[in-house]
Scaffold this motif. Structure first.
Motif, short mmCIF file in Angstrom:
data_model
loop_
_atom_site.label_atom_id
_atom_site.label_comp_id
_atom_site.label_asym_id
_atom_site.label_seq_id
_atom_site.Cartn_x
_atom_site.Cartn_y
_atom_site.Cartn_z
N GLY A 84 0.81 -1.21 0.00
CA GLY A 84 0.00 0.00 0.00
C GLY A 84 0.85 1.26 0.00
N LYS A 85 2.02 1.17 0.60
CA LYS A 85 2.94 2.31 0.63
C LYS A 85 3.65 2.49 -0.71
CE LYS A 85 4.03 1.34 5.46
NZ LYS A 85 5.10 0.86 6.36
N LEU A 86 3.80 1.40 -1.47
CA LEU A 86 4.58 1.44 -2.71
C LEU A 86 3.75 1.68 -3.96
CD1 LEU A 86 7.01 -1.56 -2.15
CD2 LEU A 86 7.55 0.87 -2.02
N ASP A 87 2.63 0.95 -4.09
CA ASP A 87 1.88 0.97 -5.34
C ASP A 87 0.48 0.41 -5.12
OD1 ASP A 87 0.83 0.11 -7.93
OD2 ASP A 87 2.84 0.47 -8.72
N LYS A 88 -0.52 1.26 -5.21
CA LYS A 88 -1.91 0.84 -4.95
C LYS A 88 -2.40 -0.18 -5.97
CE LYS A 88 -2.90 3.61 -1.48
NZ LYS A 88 -2.84 3.14 -0.15
N LYS A 89 -2.00 -0.03 -7.25
CA LYS A 89 -2.42 -1.00 -8.27
C LYS A 89 -1.85 -2.38 -7.95
CE LYS A 89 -3.27 1.94 -12.23
NZ LYS A 89 -2.93 2.24 -13.62
N LEU A 90 -0.60 -2.41 -7.55
CA LEU A 90 0.00 -3.70 -7.23
C LEU A 90 -0.65 -4.29 -5.98
CD1 LEU A 90 2.21 -5.59 -8.40
CD2 LEU A 90 3.44 -5.01 -6.33
N LEU A 91 -1.02 -3.45 -5.05
CA LEU A 91 -1.73 -3.93 -3.87
C LEU A 91 -3.00 -4.66 -4.29
CD1 LEU A 91 -2.42 -4.14 -0.86
CD2 LEU A 91 -3.34 -1.81 -1.00
N HIS A 92 -3.74 -4.09 -5.24
CA HIS A 92 -4.97 -4.74 -5.71
C HIS A 92 -4.65 -6.08 -6.39
CE1 HIS A 92 -7.48 -1.48 -4.50
NE2 HIS A 92 -6.83 -0.61 -5.26
N SER A 93 -3.58 -6.13 -7.15
CA SER A 93 -3.17 -7.39 -7.77
C SER A 93 -2.80 -8.42 -6.71
CB SER A 93 -1.97 -7.18 -8.70
OG SER A 93 -2.35 -6.46 -9.84
N PHE A 94 -2.12 -7.97 -5.66
CA PHE A 94 -1.75 -8.88 -4.58
C PHE A 94 -2.98 -9.42 -3.87
CE2 PHE A 94 -0.87 -9.66 -0.08
CZ PHE A 94 0.01 -10.73 -0.21
N VAL A 95 -3.94 -8.55 -3.58
CA VAL A 95 -5.17 -9.00 -2.91
C VAL A 95 -5.88 -10.03 -3.79
CG1 VAL A 95 -7.45 -8.27 -2.13
CG2 VAL A 95 -5.43 -6.94 -1.50
N GLY A 96 -5.92 -9.78 -5.10
CA GLY A 96 -6.52 -10.73 -6.02
C GLY A 96 -5.78 -12.05 -6.06
N ALA A 97 -4.45 -11.98 -6.07
CA ALA A 97 -3.65 -13.21 -6.08
C ALA A 97 -3.82 -13.97 -4.78
CB ALA A 97 -2.17 -12.87 -6.30
N TYR A 98 -3.85 -13.28 -3.67
CA TYR A 98 -4.05 -13.92 -2.37
C TYR A 98 -5.40 -14.63 -2.34
CZ TYR A 98 -5.17 -14.40 2.58
OH TYR A 98 -5.55 -14.90 3.80
N ASP A 99 -6.44 -13.90 -2.75
CA ASP A 99 -7.78 -14.47 -2.72
C ASP A 99 -7.90 -15.67 -3.66
OD1 ASP A 99 -10.61 -14.25 -1.81
OD2 ASP A 99 -10.95 -13.96 -3.95
N THR A 100 -7.36 -15.55 -4.85
CA THR A 100 -7.49 -16.61 -5.85
C THR A 100 -6.56 -17.79 -5.58
OG1 THR A 100 -8.10 -14.94 -7.48
CG2 THR A 100 -7.45 -17.10 -8.32
N LEU A 101 -5.27 -17.50 -5.46
CA LEU A 101 -4.29 -18.58 -5.32
C LEU A 101 -4.32 -19.23 -3.94
CD1 LEU A 101 -1.28 -16.82 -7.06
CD2 LEU A 101 -2.77 -18.58 -8.05
N HIS A 102 -4.33 -18.40 -2.92
CA HIS A 102 -4.20 -18.93 -1.56
C HIS A 102 -5.53 -19.43 -1.02
CE1 HIS A 102 -2.19 -19.53 2.22
NE2 HIS A 102 -3.05 -18.74 2.85
N LEU A 103 -6.55 -18.62 -1.11
CA LEU A 103 -7.84 -19.01 -0.52
C LEU A 103 -8.65 -19.92 -1.44
CD1 LEU A 103 -8.88 -15.63 1.12
CD2 LEU A 103 -7.70 -17.56 2.17
N SER A 104 -8.94 -19.44 -2.65
CA SER A 104 -9.83 -20.18 -3.54
C SER A 104 -9.20 -21.49 -4.03
CB SER A 104 -10.22 -19.31 -4.73
OG SER A 104 -11.14 -19.97 -5.55
N MET A 105 -7.94 -21.42 -4.44
CA MET A 105 -7.31 -22.64 -4.96
C MET A 105 -6.71 -23.49 -3.84
SD MET A 105 -5.51 -21.23 -8.46
CE MET A 105 -4.75 -22.80 -8.88
N SER A 106 -5.81 -22.91 -3.04
CA SER A 106 -5.09 -23.70 -2.03
C SER A 106 -6.00 -24.29 -0.97
CB SER A 106 -4.03 -22.85 -1.33
OG SER A 106 -3.01 -22.50 -2.21
N TYR A 107 -6.92 -23.50 -0.47
CA TYR A 107 -7.80 -23.99 0.59
C TYR A 107 -9.05 -24.68 0.05
CZ TYR A 107 -5.20 -21.85 4.38
OH TYR A 107 -4.22 -21.53 5.29
N ASP A 108 -9.73 -24.00 -0.88
CA ASP A 108 -11.02 -24.50 -1.33
C ASP A 108 -10.92 -25.48 -2.50
OD1 ASP A 108 -12.11 -22.83 0.59
OD2 ASP A 108 -12.46 -21.21 -0.84
#
Length: 125
Positions: free
Chosen positions: A72-96
């Motif tokens: 969030g301190k470095l780049d807001k667009k990248l923050l959004h990409s990270f949140v998307g990657a976290y939600d998709t890769l870690h939560l949706s794929m890895s867990y679910d």
């Protein structure tokens, strides 16, 4: 090995897991175990790349909130990409184990975007 190349290797391994073991049929992966494995692998690659840029946390373990704060301190667009990657890769794929191939493709795309962003940022430094 360079950490960016290592992160890319993780991402390539995730793609191989999906293409060689998960068994895609009609836009769905047939073996959820490999979807979970691929999601975890790709997310780990994202963290390897980000750790190369962000360095070490001073106290305790890193968690998703720490990464969000730093990005969030470095780049807001990248923050959004990270949140998307976290939600998709870690939560949706890895867990679910979400078997939808389009979900996996979107997550891998975000992971690649993050890794490339870190690579460009490091090259410019």
């Amino acid at each position: 090995m360079d950490q960016i190349q290592e992160a890319k290797r993780y991402l390539e391994n995730a793609r191989e897991i999906l293409s060689e073991k998960a068994g895609k049929e009609d836009g769905l992966y047939q073996d959820v175990k490999y979807v979970k494995m691929a999601g975890h692998t790709a997310y780990a690659g994202v963290l390897v790349a980000l750790d190369e840029l962000l360095g070490k946390k001073t106290k305790g373990r890193k968690d998703v909130e720490w990464y969000k704060q730093q990005l969030g301190k470095l780049d807001k667009k990248l923050l959004h990409s990270f949140v998307g990657a976290y939600d998709t890769l870690h939560l949706s794929m890895s867990y679910d184990g979400n078997p939808v191939a389009g979900v996996a493709a979107g997550g891998l795309e975000q992971a690649e975007k993050i890794i490339n962003w870190v690579e460009q940022r490091k090259a410019a430094a």
